[in-house]
Enzyme design. Structure first.
Site, PDB file in Angstrom:
ATOM      1  N   GLU A 201      -2.049   6.616  -0.962  1.00  0.00           N
ATOM      2  CA  GLU A 201      -3.164   6.255  -0.506  1.00  0.00           C
ATOM      3  C   GLU A 201      -3.196   8.038   0.475  1.00  0.00           C
ATOM      4  O   GLU A 201      -3.341   9.516   0.209  1.00  0.00           O
ATOM      5  CB  GLU A 201      -3.218   5.327  -0.309  1.00  0.00           C
ATOM      6  CG  GLU A 201      -4.855   5.623   0.651  1.00  0.00           C
ATOM      7  CD  GLU A 201      -5.672   3.952   1.516  1.00  0.00           C
ATOM      8  OE1 GLU A 201      -7.101   4.247   1.365  1.00  0.00           O
ATOM      9  OE2 GLU A 201      -4.848   3.360   1.945  1.00  0.00           O
TER      10      GLU A 201
ATOM     11  N   HIS B 276       0.662  -1.413  -0.077  1.00  0.00           N
ATOM     12  CA  HIS B 276      -0.064  -0.278   0.158  1.00  0.00           C
ATOM     13  C   HIS B 276       0.929   1.104  -0.273  1.00  0.00           C
ATOM     14  O   HIS B 276       1.527   1.192   0.641  1.00  0.00           O
ATOM     15  CB  HIS B 276      -0.818   0.013   1.300  1.00  0.00           C
ATOM     16  CG  HIS B 276      -2.244  -0.892   1.607  1.00  0.00           C
ATOM     17  ND1 HIS B 276      -1.599  -2.186   1.455  1.00  0.00           N
ATOM     18  CD2 HIS B 276      -3.399  -0.693   1.747  1.00  0.00           C
ATOM     19  CE1 HIS B 276      -2.979  -2.671   1.169  1.00  0.00           C
ATOM     20  NE2 HIS B 276      -4.044  -2.190   1.549  1.00  0.00           N
TER      21      HIS B 276
END
Length: 328
Positions: A195, A192
């Site tokens: 974001e 990830h």
């Protein structure tokens, strides 16, 4: 054919985060655990921001305590995904929630999940593969334990290592040891980034972890040099538009950079992230995207082709899923 009816490939789905609220409520009832605080008046998950979302997520996960619980969860997830037209999915599964990072315990949980996935494939026509997932805010040492679990069970079913959790905790490079361990075991890599962490977190993921996919990655749109790097390296983004809107990154789908990223030559895919938390499904994602950008069937077929090419499965599985995409 409506674009929402197309067969779909999903590459960014959190196993525990896909748990239907009704499933978690039932499990809590069976175990006599009071989780009423994590649900709203309509029975859905209730949270105020990203950090609170993580707290609610971990509270919901707390009633998943045995391999059998995860087997039941796996079937529930895959049945719902299949109803959305998903034919292949990769889900993030954390050993931290499956045995606490102990390899022997992890094997028991994994066996139960795989058995449930095999039955679900026969019953619903959906194929699942697993990406072992350290939780970033649990720290680098716990990540090493998860990576060891991944390395010890790497194969046709455990196909990758990813990393989720709070992007505000530490740096991507803090987890290089875990990612190197997984790479040496032949696993594919994603993490990830981009974001809440902004473009710099994507640069870190590329530079320090050398991943081939990025979970989310949408903040890359803010850095033209980063866009060029993603295109040059052919790195695929696992984009979750509905999730990004609910968590406040963008006001609506029309303002989301998915289309701009694709038009810039970045390899993009679409997933739901934690669908019941964000009140979405793969059908809903397709419908929202089609309405916002005017995308038609050819656009979504190309999107799924990109996803299949970026999938971490073996070539035999990829060829089988290819036939499914082409037959509809």
């Amino acid at each position: 054919m409506s674009v929402a009816d197309l067969p779909k490939i999903e590459l960014h789905l959190h196993h525990e985060g896909a748990a239907p609220p009704a499933f978690i409520r039932q499990l809590a009832h069976e175990k006599k655990v009071d989780l009423s605080r994590i649900f709203d008046s309509n029975g859905g998950y209730a949270f105020e921001n990203f950090v609170h979302f993580l707290e609610v997520y971990e509270a919901a996960t707390s009633v998943l305590q045995t391999p059998e619980d995860f087997a039941r969860l796996t079937r529930a997830i895959l049945q719902e995904s299949a109803e959305q037209g998903v034919v292949y999915t990769e889900s993030f599964i954390s050993p931290d929630f499956c045995g606490g990072g102990d390899v022997a315990a992890w094997r028991e949980y994994l066996h139960a999940i795989q058995e449930a996935a095999t039955r679900a494939e026969a019953d619903f026509g959906i194929t699942l593969r697993g990406i072992v997932t350290p939780v970033r805010h649990f720290g680098p040492e716990k990540a090493k334990q998860s990576a060891l679990c991944a390395a010890e069970t790497a194969g046709d079913w455990v196909v990758g290592l990813g990393m989720g959790g709070d992007e505000g905790q530490g740096h991507q490079g803090d987890f290089a040891y875990a990612f190197d361990m997984a790479r040496e075991a032949g696993l594919r890599l994603t993490t990830h980034a981009g974001e809440f962490g902004g473009p710099e977190s994507v640069w870190e993921a590329i530079r320090d972890l050398n991943v081939e996919r990025i979970g989310h990655g949408v903040r890359a749109i803010e850095d033209p040099a980063l866009i060029d790097e993603l295109v040059a390296r052919q790195i695929t983004l696992e984009v979750c538009p509905g999730s990004n809107v609910v968590l406040g990154l963008y006001p609506d789908i029309a303002a989301h950079p998915l289309a701009k990223l694709r038009d810039a030559g970045v390899r993009v895919t679409v997933s739901t992230d934690d669908p019941p938390f964000f009140h979405t499904t793969m059908r809903r994602e397709y419908e929202m995207i089609a309405a916002a950008y005017g995308w038609g069937e050819d656009d979504f077929r190309a999107l799924n082709q990109t996803a299949l090419e970026a999938a971490f499965c073996d070539d035999t599985t990829r060829a089988r899923i290819q036939k499914t995409l082409e037959s509809t």
